[in-house]
Scaffold this motif. Structure first.
Motif, PDB file in Angstrom:
ATOM      1  N   GLN A 126       0.818  -1.205   0.000  1.00 41.71           N
ATOM      2  CA  GLN A 126       0.000   0.000   0.000  1.00 41.71           C
ATOM      3  C   GLN A 126       0.860   1.267   0.000  1.00 41.71           C
ATOM      4  OE1 GLN A 126      -3.870   0.446   0.559  1.00 41.71           O
ATOM      5  NE2 GLN A 126      -3.285  -1.117  -0.901  1.00 41.71           N
ATOM      6  N   TRP A 147       1.916   1.632  -3.525  1.00 47.89           N
ATOM      7  CA  TRP A 147       0.689   1.831  -4.321  1.00 47.89           C
ATOM      8  C   TRP A 147       0.264   3.300  -4.266  1.00 47.89           C
ATOM      9  CZ3 TRP A 147      -4.445   2.913  -2.616  1.00 47.89           C
ATOM     10  CH2 TRP A 147      -5.450   2.651  -3.551  1.00 47.89           C
ATOM     11  N   TRP A 148       0.358   3.891  -3.069  1.00 50.07           N
ATOM     12  CA  TRP A 148      -0.027   5.301  -2.948  1.00 50.07           C
ATOM     13  C   TRP A 148       0.920   6.209  -3.714  1.00 50.07           C
ATOM     14  CZ3 TRP A 148      -4.492   6.991  -2.269  1.00 50.07           C
ATOM     15  CH2 TRP A 148      -5.394   6.394  -1.381  1.00 50.07           C
ATOM     16  N   TRP A 149       2.174   5.819  -3.876  1.00 51.18           N
ATOM     17  CA  TRP A 149       3.101   6.643  -4.643  1.00 51.18           C
ATOM     18  C   TRP A 149       2.663   6.738  -6.092  1.00 51.18           C
ATOM     19  CZ3 TRP A 149       7.977   9.140  -3.813  1.00 51.18           C
ATOM     20  CH2 TRP A 149       8.273   9.300  -2.465  1.00 51.18           C
ATOM     21  N   ILE A 198      -0.744   6.025  -7.102  1.00 48.21           N
ATOM     22  CA  ILE A 198      -2.117   6.528  -7.141  1.00 48.21           C
ATOM     23  C   ILE A 198      -2.201   8.005  -6.808  1.00 48.21           C
ATOM     24  CG2 ILE A 198      -4.398   6.366  -6.077  1.00 48.21           C
ATOM     25  CD1 ILE A 198      -3.660   4.098  -8.012  1.00 48.21           C
ATOM     26  N   HIS A 199      -1.521   8.423  -5.746  1.00 49.96           N
ATOM     27  CA  HIS A 199      -1.746   9.792  -5.296  1.00 49.96           C
ATOM     28  C   HIS A 199      -0.656  10.768  -5.720  1.00 49.96           C
ATOM     29  CE1 HIS A 199      -4.854  11.547  -2.487  1.00 49.96           C
ATOM     30  NE2 HIS A 199      -4.200  12.582  -2.950  1.00 49.96           N
ATOM     31  N   LEU A 247       1.152  13.120   0.730  1.00 53.69           N
ATOM     32  CA  LEU A 247       0.843  11.694   0.808  1.00 53.69           C
ATOM     33  C   LEU A 247       0.628  11.238   2.249  1.00 53.69           C
ATOM     34  CD1 LEU A 247       3.275   9.997  -1.712  1.00 53.69           C
ATOM     35  CD2 LEU A 247       0.812   9.790  -1.709  1.00 53.69           C
ATOM     36  N   HIS A 260      -2.441   9.612   3.961  1.00 51.87           N
ATOM     37  CA  HIS A 260      -2.792   8.195   3.761  1.00 51.87           C
ATOM     38  C   HIS A 260      -1.972   7.276   4.662  1.00 51.87           C
ATOM     39  CE1 HIS A 260      -5.044   9.339   0.221  1.00 51.87           C
ATOM     40  NE2 HIS A 260      -3.986   9.925  -0.276  1.00 51.87           N
ATOM     41  N   TYR A 261      -0.814   7.758   5.102  1.00 55.75           N
ATOM     42  CA  TYR A 261       0.137   6.854   5.731  1.00 55.75           C
ATOM     43  C   TYR A 261      -0.354   6.265   7.051  1.00 55.75           C
ATOM     44  CZ  TYR A 261       3.854   8.119   2.446  1.00 55.75           C
ATOM     45  OH  TYR A 261       4.616   8.291   1.340  1.00 55.75           O
ATOM     46  N   SER A 316      -1.179  18.852   1.667  1.00 61.40           N
ATOM     47  CA  SER A 316      -2.117  18.476   0.619  1.00 61.40           C
ATOM     48  C   SER A 316      -3.012  19.651   0.250  1.00 61.40           C
ATOM     49  CB  SER A 316      -2.972  17.287   1.077  1.00 61.40           C
ATOM     50  OG  SER A 316      -3.804  16.835   0.041  1.00 61.40           O
ATOM     51  N   THR A 341      -9.425  15.570   4.739  1.00 66.91           N
ATOM     52  CA  THR A 341      -8.063  15.108   4.995  1.00 66.91           C
ATOM     53  C   THR A 341      -7.521  15.584   6.339  1.00 66.91           C
ATOM     54  OG1 THR A 341      -7.176  16.985   3.750  1.00 66.91           O
ATOM     55  CG2 THR A 341      -7.428  14.927   2.570  1.00 66.91           C
ATOM     56  N   HIS A 369     -12.823   8.486   6.241  1.00 62.67           N
ATOM     57  CA  HIS A 369     -12.000   7.641   5.375  1.00 62.67           C
ATOM     58  C   HIS A 369     -12.820   6.476   4.809  1.00 62.67           C
ATOM     59  CE1 HIS A 369      -7.981   6.424   3.997  1.00 62.67           C
ATOM     60  NE2 HIS A 369      -8.388   5.181   4.189  1.00 62.67           N
TER      61      HIS A 369
END
Length: 480
Positions: free
Chosen positions: A200, A203-205, A207-208, A257, A260-261, A278, A341, A350
């Motif tokens: 994940q 993956w976020w790197w 996706i976001h 990011l 999300h972490y 963000s 956020t 979330h």
């Protein structure tokens, strides 16, 4: 638009021709995205609709993937379109770029057909390679992943080689550097790990960070180019804000990011860092538009005071979409993103419809608007029109699509609010709480309005396609 490549004023300009080819496929995929979204919205209200023929999971998957792919097509088309203007070079290996276009289009067609007709498969090595990789938003099978990398590398070679041989403007320098980051980030989602938290994280790197850094900078370069071409904006002004945007977005995108972490087990301090940075991302783009339009307005006023006509926008439909981009970006990515956020809020929001509300408005406001504006610029140049004016169809398209997306956003926000109050705060976010919240009147009515507004958006898309197919020919006849 359908005949614009054969009957255009691009004679000898292969880069612009290739850009128009990408634009045409982008419009088709945009329509597919909206159609799949409508099917998924109906299935929220009537879960039995197309049951076991075309399930919700498939409609949602195609809806989201078509969104990403049509925007990538329009982005690549925009780069090819602006490349020869900015570099003052005819383009390097554009023929290879055309081959890559056909390879990518064939691959996208096969992947979509597999998504629709094969739909699901067992979790085997073969299904990962040929059916679905199984990672949300990155569902393309492994062979398609590799193909995308090859196509993007070809595209990057065309752009970089042309840049090195041609004029090196600030806009093109930022674009070339940003494309390297955009292509490189995709690789972060291509390796396998059986640790879900690590998976994940990377993956976020993809996706976001695509969205919160490279795509935002990309939009800034397109806006800078378009403002120069449409209203004669000062290059030094737009490039100044573009460099500021690069500094802010690459920093704020990476740190952003952080919101999300926490959900994958990292320390809580990432909440505050992620929420703050963000929210900063849309600021420099807004500043660029305000500065440029303010300067333009002053120049117009001075010119009129001296009895001169002054600079008039030479493409009003494109300008309308591009100005909408600045404020849509601020509203969708900035305001709606900031809504949920903040760490104290995100613990409840979330994974609710708040996320969908933010996603719909931010993708539309930040990206779709400016890409549609670039397509209108393509139509103008394709037909050799000095001034392209908005038609009734142009105005209906921008009104209906914007009204529809805003309506969907408000409806999804109401649905998310109900989920937060009932499912999360009152009932404790359990499995039964989820189904209880789904059946309450607020939620059902909100999903009904989301569907109605989806239909409004699709009607706007019909007007948009109708306008793109006719506006160039009509303007050409009027000009003649």
């Amino acid at each position: 638009m359908l005949t614009s490549i054969k009957t255009n004023s691009f004679a000898g300009n292969k880069g612009k021709e290739l850009g128009m080819m990408y634009f045409r496929v982008a419009v088709v995929l945009f329509g597919a995205q909206l159609l799949m979204g409508l099917i998924a919205a109906i299935q929220f209200l009537a879960p039995g609709f197309l049951f076991e023929l075309f399930d919700f999971s498939v409609a949602r998957m195609v809806h989201i993937n078509a969104l990403v792919v049509w925007m990538l097509y329009a982005m690549i088309g925009s780069v090819y379109f602006m490349l020869t203007d900015e570099t003052e070079h005819e383009g390097v290996a554009i023929g290879v770029g055309k081959l890559a276009f056909w390879v990518l289009t064939a691959a996208v067609t096969v992947v979509v057909l597999v998504f629709i007709f094969v739909q699901v498969g067992s979790g085997t090595e073969a299904s990962i390679w040929f059916i679905n990789e199984g990672r949300e938003y990155l569902e393309a099978p492994r062979w398609a992943d590799i193909g995308i990398v090859v196509v993007v590398l070809t595209f990057y070679f065309n752009v970089f080689a042309t840049y090195m041989k041609g004029k090196k403007t600030g806009i093109m320098t930022v674009m070339v550097a940003n494309l390297m980051a955009l292509a490189g980030l995709y690789l972060a989602g291509m390796f396998f790990t059986d640790n879900i938290s690590m998976d994940q994280f990377w993956w976020w790197w993809v996706i976001h960070l695509w969205v919160e850094a490279t795509w935002e900078v990309f939009v800034g370069t397109l806006a800078a180019y378009a403002l120069i071409k449409i209203i004669g904006a000062k290059r030094e002004v737009v490039e100044m804000w573009l460099w500021i945007e690069v500094l802010m977005l690459f920093g704020s995108g990476i740190l952003g990011l952080g919101h999300h972490y926490f959900w994958i087990g990292t320390p809580e301090y990432w909440w505050e860092i992620g929420a703050l940075f963000s929210a900063l991302e849309p600021v420099p783009l807004i500043a660029m538009f305000v500065h440029v339009l303010y300067d333009w307005g002053k120049e117009q006023g001075v010119a009129h005071a001296q009895g001169q006509v002054g600079t008039v926008a030479n493409n009003t439909p494109a300008l309308s979409w591009i100005v909408l981009n600045a404020f849509g970006n601020f509203l969708g990515a900035g305001i709606w993103g900031f809504f949920h956020t903040l760490p104290q809020v995100n613990i409840y929001t979330h994974g609710t419809q708040f996320t969908a509300a933010h996603g719909h408005l931010s993708f539309y406001g930040a990206y779709a608007t400016i890409l549609i504006g670039m397509i209108y610029m393509g139509v103008q140049y394709a037909y050799g029109i000095e001034r392209l004016k908005s038609t009734f169809k142009s105005k209906m398209a921008i009104f209906l699509i914007t009204f529809g997306v805003l309506g969907m956003t408000v409806a999804l926000t109401i649905a998310g609010y109900e989920q937060v109050l009932v499912e999360r705060a009152e009932l404790g976010a359990g499995w039964s709480a989820f189904f209880t919240a789904q059946n309450l009147p607020w939620y059902v009515q909100a999903q009904l309005w989301r569907t109605i507004m989806g239909v409004v958006t699709f009607l706007g898309f019909i007007y948009l396609v109708w306008d793109l197919l006719t506006i160039g020919k009509e303007a050409k006849e009027t000009q003649a």
